[in-house]
Motif scaffolding. Structure first.
Motif, PDB file in Angstrom:
ATOM      1  N   GLU A 131       0.820  -1.211   0.000  1.00  0.00           N
ATOM      2  CA  GLU A 131       0.000   0.000   0.000  1.00  0.00           C
ATOM      3  C   GLU A 131       0.856   1.265   0.000  1.00  0.00           C
ATOM      4  N   ARG A 132       1.935   1.243   0.772  1.00  0.00           N
ATOM      5  CA  ARG A 132       2.819   2.416   0.816  1.00  0.00           C
ATOM      6  C   ARG A 132       3.501   2.633  -0.538  1.00  0.00           C
ATOM      7  N   ILE A 133       3.876   1.576  -1.220  1.00  0.00           N
ATOM      8  CA  ILE A 133       4.491   1.716  -2.540  1.00  0.00           C
ATOM      9  C   ILE A 133       3.494   2.337  -3.517  1.00  0.00           C
ATOM     10  N   LYS A 134       2.235   1.909  -3.422  1.00  0.00           N
ATOM     11  CA  LYS A 134       1.194   2.512  -4.274  1.00  0.00           C
ATOM     12  C   LYS A 134       1.094   4.019  -4.004  1.00  0.00           C
ATOM     13  N   GLU A 135       1.154   4.392  -2.730  1.00  0.00           N
ATOM     14  CA  GLU A 135       1.097   5.821  -2.378  1.00  0.00           C
ATOM     15  C   GLU A 135       2.313   6.568  -2.917  1.00  0.00           C
ATOM     16  N   ASP A 136       3.477   5.937  -2.861  1.00  0.00           N
ATOM     17  CA  ASP A 136       4.696   6.564  -3.388  1.00  0.00           C
ATOM     18  C   ASP A 136       4.563   6.838  -4.883  1.00  0.00           C
ATOM     19  N   VAL A 137       4.084   5.841  -5.621  1.00  0.00           N
ATOM     20  CA  VAL A 137       3.932   5.993  -7.067  1.00  0.00           C
ATOM     21  C   VAL A 137       2.885   7.059  -7.382  1.00  0.00           C
ATOM     22  N   LYS A 138       1.774   7.038  -6.644  1.00  0.00           N
ATOM     23  CA  LYS A 138       0.719   8.034  -6.831  1.00  0.00           C
ATOM     24  C   LYS A 138       1.260   9.449  -6.592  1.00  0.00           C
ATOM     25  N   THR A 139       2.060   9.599  -5.549  1.00  0.00           N
ATOM     26  CA  THR A 139       2.633  10.910  -5.221  1.00  0.00           C
ATOM     27  C   THR A 139       3.637  11.351  -6.278  1.00  0.00           C
ATOM     28  N   GLN A 140       4.466  10.430  -6.738  1.00  0.00           N
ATOM     29  CA  GLN A 140       5.429  10.778  -7.782  1.00  0.00           C
ATOM     30  C   GLN A 140       4.703  11.239  -9.051  1.00  0.00           C
ATOM     31  N   HIS A 141       3.627  10.555  -9.378  1.00  0.00           N
ATOM     32  CA  HIS A 141       2.838  10.948 -10.546  1.00  0.00           C
ATOM     33  C   HIS A 141       2.265  12.358 -10.351  1.00  0.00           C
ATOM     34  N   ALA A 142       1.732  12.627  -9.168  1.00  0.00           N
ATOM     35  CA  ALA A 142       1.172  13.952  -8.884  1.00  0.00           C
ATOM     36  C   ALA A 142       2.249  15.033  -8.944  1.00  0.00           C
ATOM     37  N   ASN A 180       3.245  24.438 -10.281  1.00  0.00           N
ATOM     38  CA  ASN A 180       3.897  25.484  -9.488  1.00  0.00           C
ATOM     39  C   ASN A 180       4.347  24.921  -8.146  1.00  0.00           C
ATOM     40  N   MET A 181       5.121  25.707  -7.421  1.00  0.00           N
ATOM     41  CA  MET A 181       5.692  25.272  -6.143  1.00  0.00           C
ATOM     42  C   MET A 181       4.630  25.095  -5.055  1.00  0.00           C
ATOM     43  N   THR A 182       3.583  25.859  -5.107  1.00  0.00           N
ATOM     44  CA  THR A 182       2.525  25.737  -4.098  1.00  0.00           C
ATOM     45  C   THR A 182       1.870  24.368  -4.181  1.00  0.00           C
ATOM     46  N   ASP A 183       1.592  23.913  -5.411  1.00  0.00           N
ATOM     47  CA  ASP A 183       1.009  22.574  -5.592  1.00  0.00           C
ATOM     48  C   ASP A 183       1.979  21.503  -5.088  1.00  0.00           C
ATOM     49  N   LEU A 184       3.261  21.672  -5.381  1.00  0.00           N
ATOM     50  CA  LEU A 184       4.279  20.715  -4.945  1.00  0.00           C
ATOM     51  C   LEU A 184       4.309  20.611  -3.421  1.00  0.00           C
ATOM     52  N   GLN A 185       4.287  21.754  -2.754  1.00  0.00           N
ATOM     53  CA  GLN A 185       4.304  21.755  -1.285  1.00  0.00           C
ATOM     54  C   GLN A 185       3.056  21.078  -0.725  1.00  0.00           C
ATOM     55  N   THR A 186       1.919  21.322  -1.337  1.00  0.00           N
ATOM     56  CA  THR A 186       0.670  20.707  -0.882  1.00  0.00           C
ATOM     57  C   THR A 186       0.741  19.187  -1.035  1.00  0.00           C
ATOM     58  N   ILE A 187       1.219  18.729  -2.170  1.00  0.00           N
ATOM     59  CA  ILE A 187       1.339  17.285  -2.424  1.00  0.00           C
ATOM     60  C   ILE A 187       2.291  16.647  -1.418  1.00  0.00           C
ATOM     61  N   GLN A 188       3.421  17.276  -1.195  1.00  0.00           N
ATOM     62  CA  GLN A 188       4.402  16.729  -0.249  1.00  0.00           C
ATOM     63  C   GLN A 188       3.852  16.712   1.176  1.00  0.00           C
TER      64      GLN A 188
END
Length: 117
Positions: A55-66, A72-80
């Motif tokens: 499940e964590r690997i799925k989240e990692d891949v999902k986050t990398q895709h996002a 912009n940097m604001t979206d990046l900070q929100t995702i992280q």
């Protein structure tokens, strides 16, 4: 050649039993009676951890895709921030599950030992 002291088959088979007896005398209780429940729980815990990691690997891949889709940097900070918060929540929940599984096994073993006393 020098004569080597040979151990009889019976003394070799008694060695593990002697080790368990010493541990029991040292205050570790009935480890032999606990072994079946403990091995079963360890298998269940291993499966639980494997599922969690998947499940964590799925989240990692999902986050990398996002992150790759960020404009912009604001979206990046929100995702992280969301990624880290979700990871912390999931790790905390998983730790609770594993502790509960281990606690149930020990409690069942103690109940069995009390019943045999």
């Amino acid at each position: 050649m020098a004569n080597k002291a040979e151990k009889s088959p019976s003394s070799l088979s008694e060695a593990p039993l002697a080790a368990f007896t010493q541990l029991q005398e040292a205050g570790l209780g009935n480890m032999v009676g606990m072994s079946n429940a403990w091995l079963e729980t360890m298998g269940d815990m291993g499966a639980e951890v494997a599922s969690f990691i998947a499940e964590r690997i799925k989240e990692d891949v999902k986050t990398q895709h996002a992150i790759l889709q960020c404009k912009n940097m604001t979206d990046l900070q929100t995702i992280q921030t969301e990624f880290v918060q979700k990871a912390l929540d999931q790790y905390q929940a998983e730790t609770g599950k594993l502790v509960e599984m281990g606690t149930k096994t020990f409690a069942a073993n103690l109940k069995d030992q009390d019943g045999k006393s």
